[in-house]
Design an enzyme around this catalytic site. Structure first.
Site, PDB file in Angstrom:
ATOM      1  N   ASP A  35      43.051  -9.732   3.295  1.00  0.00           N
ATOM      2  CA  ASP A  35      42.740 -11.143   3.059  1.00  0.00           C
ATOM      3  C   ASP A  35      42.210 -11.379   1.646  1.00  0.00           C
ATOM      4  OD1 ASP A  35      42.522 -13.784   3.708  1.00  0.00           O
ATOM      5  OD2 ASP A  35      40.652 -13.577   4.812  1.00  0.00           O
ATOM      6  N   ASN A  83      51.314 -17.534  10.059  1.00  0.00           N
ATOM      7  CA  ASN A  83      51.561 -17.638   8.609  1.00  0.00           C
ATOM      8  C   ASN A  83      52.847 -18.392   8.257  1.00  0.00           C
ATOM      9  OD1 ASN A  83      50.083 -14.402   7.785  1.00  0.00           O
ATOM     10  ND2 ASN A  83      49.178 -16.422   7.730  1.00  0.00           N
TER      11      ASN A  83
HETATM   12  C1  FPP Z   1      46.008 -13.108   3.370  1.00  0.00           C
HETATM   13  O1  FPP Z   1      45.494 -13.643   2.156  1.00  0.00           O
HETATM   14  C2  FPP Z   1      47.242 -12.420   3.092  1.00  0.00           C
HETATM   15  C3  FPP Z   1      48.448 -12.682   3.698  1.00  0.00           C
HETATM   16  C4  FPP Z   1      48.603 -13.731   4.711  1.00  0.00           C
HETATM   17  C5  FPP Z   1      49.670 -11.956   3.318  1.00  0.00           C
HETATM   18  C6  FPP Z   1      49.492 -10.497   3.015  1.00  0.00           C
HETATM   19  C7  FPP Z   1      50.709 -10.065   2.310  1.00  0.00           C
HETATM   20  C8  FPP Z   1      50.769  -9.170   1.312  1.00  0.00           C
HETATM   21  C9  FPP Z   1      49.613  -8.369   0.849  1.00  0.00           C
HETATM   22  C10 FPP Z   1      52.038  -8.985   0.590  1.00  0.00           C
HETATM   23  C11 FPP Z   1      53.098  -8.307   1.362  1.00  0.00           C
HETATM   24  C12 FPP Z   1      52.643  -7.081   1.941  1.00  0.00           C
HETATM   25  C13 FPP Z   1      53.237  -5.899   1.830  1.00  0.00           C
HETATM   26  C14 FPP Z   1      52.523  -4.788   2.453  1.00  0.00           C
HETATM   27  C15 FPP Z   1      54.496  -5.646   1.168  1.00  0.00           C
HETATM   28  P1  FPP Z   1      45.451 -15.198   1.963  1.00  0.00           P
HETATM   29  O2  FPP Z   1      46.721 -15.669   1.356  1.00  0.00           O
HETATM   30  O3  FPP Z   1      45.123 -15.857   3.263  1.00  0.00           O
HETATM   31  O4  FPP Z   1      44.291 -15.354   0.946  1.00  0.00           O
HETATM   32  P2  FPP Z   1      43.257 -16.545   0.873  1.00  0.00           P
HETATM   33  O5  FPP Z   1      42.439 -16.454   2.127  1.00  0.00           O
HETATM   34  O6  FPP Z   1      42.483 -16.214  -0.353  1.00  0.00           O
HETATM   35  O7  FPP Z   1      44.029 -17.826   0.751  1.00  0.00           O
END
Ligand code: FPP
Length: 246
Positions: free
Chosen positions: A27, A75
């Site tokens: 996150d 998501n």
């Molecule tokens: C949460 O951060 C993250 C996600 C919903 C996506 C995670 C995806 C990746 C790390 C990229 C793809 C993964 C791989 C392993 C190839 P957020 O976007 O909710 O962050 P925020 O809370 O700061 O908005």
């Protein structure tokens, strides 16, 4: 305590008793980008780079089962460009995973693959098949995953078996439910690590986390370093786990 002094990133004395399964909630990518005045997808690119670094490190220190929450069933509500970036990153990393992991790592995807483009589904299935016999470490990536959705999926399978006369309703036990989850055969989560300051599980492996310990930190996922992981593992080692006993 085992000392891993030589490798650049392993500076601490790590406990010998490592968790059998560590779950990572990646996150804070969006906030990482925003803090730098960059678009959110940029944060996911950095998050994916860090995923690679942390996976390698987990392997170096001998963790056996690691899982990463990469994309939840919720998501899909995100803006299209963000979803596209994450899907492109999956494609890239699914191909790349064979290069950045040395042999002997099994790969499993947790979640409902049917929502993804067909080429991506095929790549995921092929990777699972090709690595099914590896035993050193199991790397799980949760994609289109929701804990409640997973339990509902298991319930449907068991209900079908009961209707077909393969099992009696009385045969349904905690073990038989576990056997129909995406994590079949994998130990329950011992330690959940969630960076970015949020203090919740967000529907991640809710069945498997029944007795998990939690480690929260304000650091955003792209900045979550191997040294931070060391801290979490040492912290875990100091917890007194009772599993409902005294
Ligand atoms: C949460 O951060 C993250 C996600 C919903 C996506 C995670 C995806 C990746 C790390 C990229 C793809 C993964 C791989 C392993 C190839 P957020 O976007 O909710 O962050 P925020 O809370 O700061 O908005």
């Amino acid at each position: 305590m085992a000392l891993f002094g030589k490798k650049e990133t392993i500076s601490n004395a790590l406990p010998e008793n490592l968790p059998k399964h560590v779950g990572f909630i990646m996150d804070g990518n969006g906030r990482w980008a925003k803090k730098r005045g960059l678009p959110r997808p940029f944060g996911h690119k950095e998050g994916a780079k860090n995923f690679k670094k942390i996976v390698r490190y987990c392997k170096d220190i001998g963790l056996q089962n690691i899982s990463f929450y990469a994309f939840s069933t919720e998501n899909w509500q995100r803006p299209d460009d963000e979803i596209h970036t994450i899907m492109d990153l999956f494609r890239e990393y699914i191909v790349d995973v064979r290069n950045f992991l040395s042999e002997n790592t099994r790969m499993i995807f947790l979640g409902d693959k049917s929502a993804f483009d067909e080429d991506l589904q095929e790549k995921m299935i092929k990777l699972e098949e090709d690595t099914a016999h590896y035993t050193e470490m199991t790397l799980m990536m949760a994609v289109n995953y929701g804990g409640r959705d997973e339990i509902a999926h298991a319930a449907r399978i068991l209900a079908k078996k009961a209707v077909n006369g393969e099992i009696h309703p009385e045969d349904i036990t905690e073990q038989s439910i576990s056997n129909e989850l995406y994590t079949k055969g994998i130990p329950d989560v011992d330690l959940v690590i969630r960076p970015s300051g949020e203090l919740r599980l967000s529907n991640y492996l809710i069945w498997q986390c029944a007795y998990a310990e939690y480690y929260f930190t304000d650091i955003l996922w792209p900045d979550f370093s191997p040294a931070e992981l060391d801290k979490a593992l040492i912290d875990f080692d100091n917890r007194h786990r009772r599993f409902g006993g005294v």
